[in-house]
Scaffold this active site. Structure first.
Site, PDB file in Angstrom:
ATOM      1  N   LYS A  32      -0.846  16.428 -10.011  1.00  0.00           N
ATOM      2  CA  LYS A  32      -0.590  16.098 -11.616  1.00  0.00           C
ATOM      3  C   LYS A  32       0.408  16.998 -12.178  1.00  0.00           C
ATOM      4  O   LYS A  32       1.148  16.736 -13.012  1.00  0.00           O
ATOM      5  CB  LYS A  32      -1.664  15.801 -12.406  1.00  0.00           C
ATOM      6  CG  LYS A  32      -2.397  14.687 -11.713  1.00  0.00           C
ATOM      7  CD  LYS A  32      -1.816  13.266 -11.823  1.00  0.00           C
ATOM      8  CE  LYS A  32      -2.634  12.044 -11.473  1.00  0.00           C
ATOM      9  NZ  LYS A  32      -1.829  10.801 -11.391  1.00  0.00           N
ATOM     10  N   TYR A  46      -5.950  16.973  -6.585  1.00  0.00           N
ATOM     11  CA  TYR A  46      -5.662  16.150  -8.124  1.00  0.00           C
ATOM     12  C   TYR A  46      -4.958  16.899  -8.899  1.00  0.00           C
ATOM     13  O   TYR A  46      -3.904  16.687  -9.420  1.00  0.00           O
ATOM     14  CB  TYR A  46      -6.845  15.505  -8.493  1.00  0.00           C
ATOM     15  CG  TYR A  46      -6.799  14.594  -9.632  1.00  0.00           C
ATOM     16  CD1 TYR A  46      -6.235  13.353  -9.168  1.00  0.00           C
ATOM     17  CD2 TYR A  46      -6.760  14.862 -11.234  1.00  0.00           C
ATOM     18  CE1 TYR A  46      -6.111  12.195 -10.151  1.00  0.00           C
ATOM     19  CE2 TYR A  46      -6.388  13.903 -11.874  1.00  0.00           C
ATOM     20  CZ  TYR A  46      -6.006  12.455 -11.514  1.00  0.00           C
ATOM     21  OH  TYR A  46      -5.902  11.550 -12.549  1.00  0.00           O
ATOM     22  N   ASN A  96       2.522   4.904 -11.696  1.00  0.00           N
ATOM     23  CA  ASN A  96       1.292   5.075 -12.286  1.00  0.00           C
ATOM     24  C   ASN A  96       0.127   4.938 -11.233  1.00  0.00           C
ATOM     25  O   ASN A  96      -0.928   5.351 -11.484  1.00  0.00           O
ATOM     26  CB  ASN A  96       1.065   3.514 -13.372  1.00  0.00           C
ATOM     27  CG  ASN A  96      -0.285   3.503 -13.536  1.00  0.00           C
ATOM     28  OD1 ASN A  96      -1.208   4.031 -14.348  1.00  0.00           O
ATOM     29  ND2 ASN A  96      -0.904   2.467 -12.912  1.00  0.00           N
ATOM     30  N   ASP A 109       1.093  -1.293   0.127  1.00  0.00           N
ATOM     31  CA  ASP A 109       0.002   0.014   0.144  1.00  0.00           C
ATOM     32  C   ASP A 109       0.865   1.341  -0.066  1.00  0.00           C
ATOM     33  O   ASP A 109       1.669   1.532   0.802  1.00  0.00           O
ATOM     34  CB  ASP A 109      -0.891   0.050   1.308  1.00  0.00           C
ATOM     35  CG  ASP A 109      -1.762   1.147   1.152  1.00  0.00           C
ATOM     36  OD1 ASP A 109      -1.645   2.208   0.775  1.00  0.00           O
ATOM     37  OD2 ASP A 109      -2.901   1.040   2.104  1.00  0.00           O
TER      38      ASP A 109
HETATM   39  N1  LIG Z   1      -8.565   6.648 -16.391  1.00  0.00           N
HETATM   40  C1  LIG Z   1      -8.648   7.984 -16.399  1.00  0.00           C
HETATM   41  O1  LIG Z   1      -9.500   8.672 -16.794  1.00  0.00           O
HETATM   42  C2  LIG Z   1      -7.367   8.714 -16.074  1.00  0.00           C
HETATM   43  C3  LIG Z   1      -7.173   9.957 -16.517  1.00  0.00           C
HETATM   44  C4  LIG Z   1      -5.923  10.842 -16.221  1.00  0.00           C
HETATM   45  C5  LIG Z   1      -5.008   9.892 -15.398  1.00  0.00           C
HETATM   46  N2  LIG Z   1      -5.261   9.213 -15.024  1.00  0.00           N
HETATM   47  C6  LIG Z   1      -4.099   8.440 -13.871  1.00  0.00           C
HETATM   48  O2  LIG Z   1      -3.759   7.234 -14.520  1.00  0.00           O
HETATM   49  C7  LIG Z   1      -3.175   6.418 -13.271  1.00  0.00           C
HETATM   50  C8  LIG Z   1      -3.858   4.982 -13.511  1.00  0.00           C
HETATM   51  O3  LIG Z   1      -5.057   5.093 -13.204  1.00  0.00           O
HETATM   52  P1  LIG Z   1      -6.247   4.114 -13.753  1.00  0.00           P
HETATM   53  O4  LIG Z   1      -6.841   5.103 -14.582  1.00  0.00           O
HETATM   54  O5  LIG Z   1      -5.411   3.062 -14.486  1.00  0.00           O
HETATM   55  O6  LIG Z   1      -7.197   3.732 -12.784  1.00  0.00           O
HETATM   56  P2  LIG Z   1      -7.630   2.120 -12.112  1.00  0.00           P
HETATM   57  O7  LIG Z   1      -7.782   1.323 -13.140  1.00  0.00           O
HETATM   58  O8  LIG Z   1      -8.421   2.646 -10.960  1.00  0.00           O
HETATM   59  O9  LIG Z   1      -6.081   1.825 -11.319  1.00  0.00           O
HETATM   60  C9  LIG Z   1      -5.377   2.450 -10.273  1.00  0.00           C
HETATM   61  C10 LIG Z   1      -4.377   1.351  -9.896  1.00  0.00           C
HETATM   62  O10 LIG Z   1      -3.649   2.182  -8.807  1.00  0.00           O
HETATM   63  C11 LIG Z   1      -3.549   1.329  -7.738  1.00  0.00           C
HETATM   64  N3  LIG Z   1      -3.514   1.866  -6.462  1.00  0.00           N
HETATM   65  C12 LIG Z   1      -4.647   3.012  -5.847  1.00  0.00           C
HETATM   66  N4  LIG Z   1      -4.338   3.135  -4.639  1.00  0.00           N
HETATM   67  C13 LIG Z   1      -3.168   2.563  -4.272  1.00  0.00           C
HETATM   68  C14 LIG Z   1      -2.405   2.378  -3.129  1.00  0.00           C
HETATM   69  N5  LIG Z   1      -2.682   3.080  -1.958  1.00  0.00           N
HETATM   70  N6  LIG Z   1      -1.296   1.654  -3.129  1.00  0.00           N
HETATM   71  C15 LIG Z   1      -0.848   1.071  -3.983  1.00  0.00           C
HETATM   72  N7  LIG Z   1      -1.508   1.131  -5.290  1.00  0.00           N
HETATM   73  C16 LIG Z   1      -2.488   1.951  -5.213  1.00  0.00           C
HETATM   74  C17 LIG Z   1      -4.660   0.310  -7.570  1.00  0.00           C
HETATM   75  O11 LIG Z   1      -3.931  -0.852  -6.962  1.00  0.00           O
HETATM   76  P3  LIG Z   1      -4.915  -1.677  -5.622  1.00  0.00           P
HETATM   77  O12 LIG Z   1      -6.300  -1.060  -5.711  1.00  0.00           O
HETATM   78  O13 LIG Z   1      -4.820  -3.042  -6.098  1.00  0.00           O
HETATM   79  O14 LIG Z   1      -4.117  -1.262  -4.931  1.00  0.00           O
HETATM   80  C18 LIG Z   1      -4.658   0.202  -9.093  1.00  0.00           C
HETATM   81  O15 LIG Z   1      -3.874  -0.772  -9.756  1.00  0.00           O
HETATM   82  C19 LIG Z   1      -3.656   7.065 -12.106  1.00  0.00           C
HETATM   83  O16 LIG Z   1      -2.554   7.998 -11.695  1.00  0.00           O
HETATM   84  C20 LIG Z   1      -4.504   8.401 -12.599  1.00  0.00           C
HETATM   85  O17 LIG Z   1      -4.577   9.496 -11.856  1.00  0.00           O
HETATM   86  C21 LIG Z   1      -6.424   8.367 -15.272  1.00  0.00           C
END
Ligand SMILES: NC(=O)c1ccc[n+]([C@@H]2O[C@H](COP(=O)([O-])OP(=O)(O)OC[C@H]3O[C@@H](n4cnc5c(N)ncnc54)[C@H](OP(=O)(O)O)[C@@H]3O)[C@@H](O)[C@H]2O)c1
Length: 269
Positions: A159, A155, A89, A62
């Site tokens: 970023k 947020y 990520n 975590d």
């Molecule tokens: N999807 C979008 O629209 C979007 C747009 C812009 C930027 N982003 C960025 O892209 C990145 C990836 O997000 P995603 O879209 O792929 O979301 P996602 O599908 O919800 O995946 C998020 C990942 O982060 C991990 N995570 C969350 N809290 C954590 C913690 N306390 N410790 C360790 N791992 C943790 C989760 O794993 P566990 O829950 O298993 O720990 C999961 O593997 C993020 O930084 C997000 O801000 C996403």
């Protein structure tokens, strides 16, 4: 070089992180996968080993926990592996305003999205410099370009911070003559679990389809960008257009647009 290069990917249990793992493995990199959900990481590791015949390492951690980064690095050391690549990520959106969220929530958010990525870079960089090679991707967001919003307070700040950090690090690596590249990847709306986790799926459904990208091309753009030494990558034509607009619009107009549009995808409770 003996053996495959290794990339450490945080947030590898879902969305963009899992896609990074598949795409790096397809290019012949070994992958170290970290997140909190061990079952997801194990299943992905099995899938990748079978399909791409590379080595995997699963590290359940975590990132909000004190000492998380040292624990991850300790497991890598125990396995006798040193990463040549890092994908910072892991992330999520924290709904609510600064007024109605606790310090514990904000502190955990800062640890996962800002402190841990920067600590990982700082602690992996000396090894990369010694070996003369490094590829670092910090997953930022288009939100880092946009004006701040009502709700999800930090947020955009973290970023934006990751974008500036990546630019500085790339400049420092260039000046030092290292083959170390650092890139901030700035996705817009992307199909992952992100909007389910932060409770904005229903709100996000209202945004038009053309604003959304699949995880695959977002990740490919990031990997290509870091190989070329691009400090910032905005994937997709629509996102590029939005990023340009944020730079040319007068700031008061940008803030007004965010005020009106932000309530469509930022939860204030
Ligand atoms: N999807 C979008 O629209 C979007 C747009 C812009 C930027 N982003 C960025 O892209 C990145 C990836 O997000 P995603 O879209 O792929 O979301 P996602 O599908 O919800 O995946 C998020 C990942 O982060 C991990 N995570 C969350 N809290 C954590 C913690 N306390 N410790 C360790 N791992 C943790 C989760 O794993 P566990 O829950 O298993 O720990 C999961 O593997 C993020 O930084 C997000 O801000 C996403």
């Amino acid at each position: 070089m003996a053996g495959n290069r290794l990339v450490l990917i945080t947030g590898a249990s879902a969305g963009l992180g899992a896609e990074f793992a598949r795409q790096y493995a397809a290019k012949g990199w070994d992958v170290a996968l970290t997140a909190r959900r061990a079952d997801r990481l194990d299943a992905l590791a099995r899938e990748i080993e079978e399909k791409y015949k590379v080595a995997t390492l699963v590290i359940t951690q975590d990132l909000a926990a004190e000492g998380a980064v040292d624990a991850i690095l300790g497991e890598l050391k125990e396995a006798g592996r040193t990463p040549d690549g890092l994908v910072n990520n892991a992330g999520y959106g924290l709904p609510g305003t600064f007024f109605n969220t606790s310090w514990e929530e904000q502190e955990a958010f800062l640890r996962v999205l800002y402190h841990a990525p920067i600590e990982l870079v700082h602690k992996l960089l000396p090894g990369m410099a010694e070996r003369g090679f490094g590829r670092i991707i910090n997953v930022a967001s288009l939100a880092g370009y946009a004006p701040g919003s009502n709700g999800h307070t930090l947020y955009a700040s973290v970023k934006a911070g990751l974008i500036k950090f990546s630019e500085s690090l790339q400049a420092e690596a260039n000046a030092a003559g290292h083959d170390i590249n650092c890139c901030a990847l700035c996705p817009g709306f992307t199909f992952t679990e992100f909007h389910d986790v932060n409770g904005t799926r229903e709100m996000a459904k209202d945004s038009p389809e053309w604003m959304w990208m699949e995880a695959g091309p977002v990740v490919t753009a990031g990997m290509q960008g870091v190989s070329r030494g691009q400090p910032v990558v905005v994937p997709g034509a629509v996102n590029k257009g939005v990023a340009t607009l944020t730079r040319i619009l007068p700031e008061p107009l940008g803030r007004e647009i965010m005020k009106r549009q932000g309530r469509r995808f930022r939860k204030t409770e």
